[in-house]
Design an enzyme around this catalytic site. Structure first.
Site, PDB file in Angstrom:
ATOM      1  N   CYS A  81      67.334  71.498  35.574  1.00  0.00           N
ATOM      2  CA  CYS A  81      67.498  72.372  36.710  1.00  0.00           C
ATOM      3  C   CYS A  81      66.784  71.731  37.857  1.00  0.00           C
ATOM      4  O   CYS A  81      67.418  70.692  38.396  1.00  0.00           O
ATOM      5  CB  CYS A  81      66.626  73.451  36.279  1.00  0.00           C
ATOM      6  SG  CYS A  81      66.915  74.887  37.460  1.00  0.00           S
TER       7      CYS A  81
ATOM      8  N   ARG B   4      71.275  73.074  45.746  1.00  0.00           N
ATOM      9  CA  ARG B   4      70.147  73.786  45.327  1.00  0.00           C
ATOM     10  C   ARG B   4      70.213  75.484  45.528  1.00  0.00           C
ATOM     11  O   ARG B   4      71.118  75.724  46.325  1.00  0.00           O
ATOM     12  CB  ARG B   4      68.920  73.220  46.189  1.00  0.00           C
ATOM     13  CG  ARG B   4      68.329  72.219  45.865  1.00  0.00           C
ATOM     14  CD  ARG B   4      67.024  71.746  46.463  1.00  0.00           C
ATOM     15  NE  ARG B   4      65.889  72.634  46.299  1.00  0.00           N
ATOM     16  CZ  ARG B   4      65.233  73.241  47.231  1.00  0.00           C
ATOM     17  NH1 ARG B   4      65.413  73.247  48.540  1.00  0.00           N
ATOM     18  NH2 ARG B   4      64.168  74.071  46.716  1.00  0.00           N
TER      19      ARG B   4
ATOM     20  N   ILE C 107      67.886  79.785  36.363  1.00  0.00           N
ATOM     21  CA  ILE C 107      66.820  80.319  37.278  1.00  0.00           C
ATOM     22  C   ILE C 107      67.142  79.721  38.520  1.00  0.00           C
ATOM     23  O   ILE C 107      66.589  78.840  38.659  1.00  0.00           O
ATOM     24  CB  ILE C 107      65.502  80.099  36.389  1.00  0.00           C
ATOM     25  CG1 ILE C 107      65.658  80.982  34.945  1.00  0.00           C
ATOM     26  CG2 ILE C 107      64.681  80.839  37.465  1.00  0.00           C
ATOM     27  CD1 ILE C 107      64.156  80.593  34.251  1.00  0.00           C
TER      28      ILE C 107
ATOM     29  N   HIS D 181      68.114  76.055  31.735  1.00  0.00           N
ATOM     30  CA  HIS D 181      66.711  75.653  30.810  1.00  0.00           C
ATOM     31  C   HIS D 181      67.013  75.865  29.576  1.00  0.00           C
ATOM     32  O   HIS D 181      66.723  76.385  28.884  1.00  0.00           O
ATOM     33  CB  HIS D 181      65.730  76.695  31.462  1.00  0.00           C
ATOM     34  CG  HIS D 181      65.317  76.440  32.595  1.00  0.00           C
ATOM     35  ND1 HIS D 181      64.241  75.842  32.942  1.00  0.00           N
ATOM     36  CD2 HIS D 181      65.738  76.974  34.166  1.00  0.00           C
ATOM     37  CE1 HIS D 181      63.707  75.836  34.496  1.00  0.00           C
ATOM     38  NE2 HIS D 181      64.899  76.565  34.900  1.00  0.00           N
TER      39      HIS D 181
ATOM     40  N   GLU E 166      65.207  74.558  27.137  1.00  0.00           N
ATOM     41  CA  GLU E 166      63.766  74.793  26.689  1.00  0.00           C
ATOM     42  C   GLU E 166      63.323  76.195  26.431  1.00  0.00           C
ATOM     43  O   GLU E 166      62.553  76.312  25.966  1.00  0.00           O
ATOM     44  CB  GLU E 166      62.796  74.033  27.363  1.00  0.00           C
ATOM     45  CG  GLU E 166      62.311  74.437  28.675  1.00  0.00           C
ATOM     46  CD  GLU E 166      63.360  74.177  29.758  1.00  0.00           C
ATOM     47  OE1 GLU E 166      64.284  74.197  29.582  1.00  0.00           O
ATOM     48  OE2 GLU E 166      62.714  74.890  31.001  1.00  0.00           O
TER      49      GLU E 166
END
Ligand code: GLN
Length: 196
Positions: free
Chosen positions: A79, A107, A136, A173, A175
């Site tokens: 990200c 972005r 996100i 993401h 993670e």
């Protein structure tokens, strides 16, 4: 044992560290240039790329990170981390990207309605099943150079994961889910087992 650093200036670094530890490698937060010594790989996490970029400069990390990228050091950016690895950024807002990967990213690319969303992505390098991916306020890849392999696309063809040499960039993401396959893939790059 392989030692992976996670840039810990701001953002979701703890989650990466926890996931890496569960895969049986050493993982440590990195804030100072000298902490980069002795690492086998580095993750630049998600967060706010304007803030991470500013802190990179304040902590004198930009030059050593650029050197690592040029030396073929394994680096994964997720990200905001993907934004920081890019050669060019749309909506740049003062960010100084490392210009390490030949990708142009936008972005906050998904607009307000779908600001954040979750989807299943087919990522052939990690096999089946699809990877549950959390976006996100994510960027996407607008252009990828010849030396870049786009590893995953949304249903409309938008590139959201890419590899160039030992660098891996993910718009989402990995993670934040408990699926460790993309971290394992990164570790296989670190181990030299995932040649392209
Ligand atoms: N929108 C953020 C940025 O531009 C990235 C968001 C994230 O890392 N989840 O830096």
């Amino acid at each position: 044992m392989k030692k992976i650093g996670v840039l810990a200036l701001q953002g979701a670094f703890m989650e990466h560290i926890t996931l890496l530890l569960s895969l049986g490698v050493e993982a440590s937060p990195i804030r100072l240039p000298r902490e980069l010594e002795g690492l086998d790989g580095l993750i630049i996490p998600g967060g706010e790329s304007t803030t991470i970029s500013r802190l990179m400069r304040e902590y004198a990390l930009s030059a050593p990170l650029r050197d690592l990228c040029n030396d073929g050091f394994p680096i994964m950016g997720t990200c905001a981390g993907m934004i920081l690895l890019a050669r060019k950024v749309a909506h740049i807002n003062g960010i100084q990207p490392l210009e390490a990967m030949d990708i142009e990213v936008r972005r906050n690319a998904f607009g307000r309605q779908v600001d954040s969303f979750e989807t299943e992505l087919k990522i052939p390098v990690i096999g089946e099943p699809s990877f549950h991916s959390v976006f996100i306020r994510a960027p996407y890849i607008e252009r990828a150079g010849e030396g870049v392999e786009v590893l995953a696309r949304l249903y409309d063809g938008t590139g959201v994961a890419a590899r160039q040499g030992n660098m891996l960039a993910l718009a989402f993401h990995p993670e934040l889910t408990d699926d460790p396959r993309l971290h394992s893939y990164f570790l296989s790059i670190v181990n030299g087992d995932a040649k392209r």
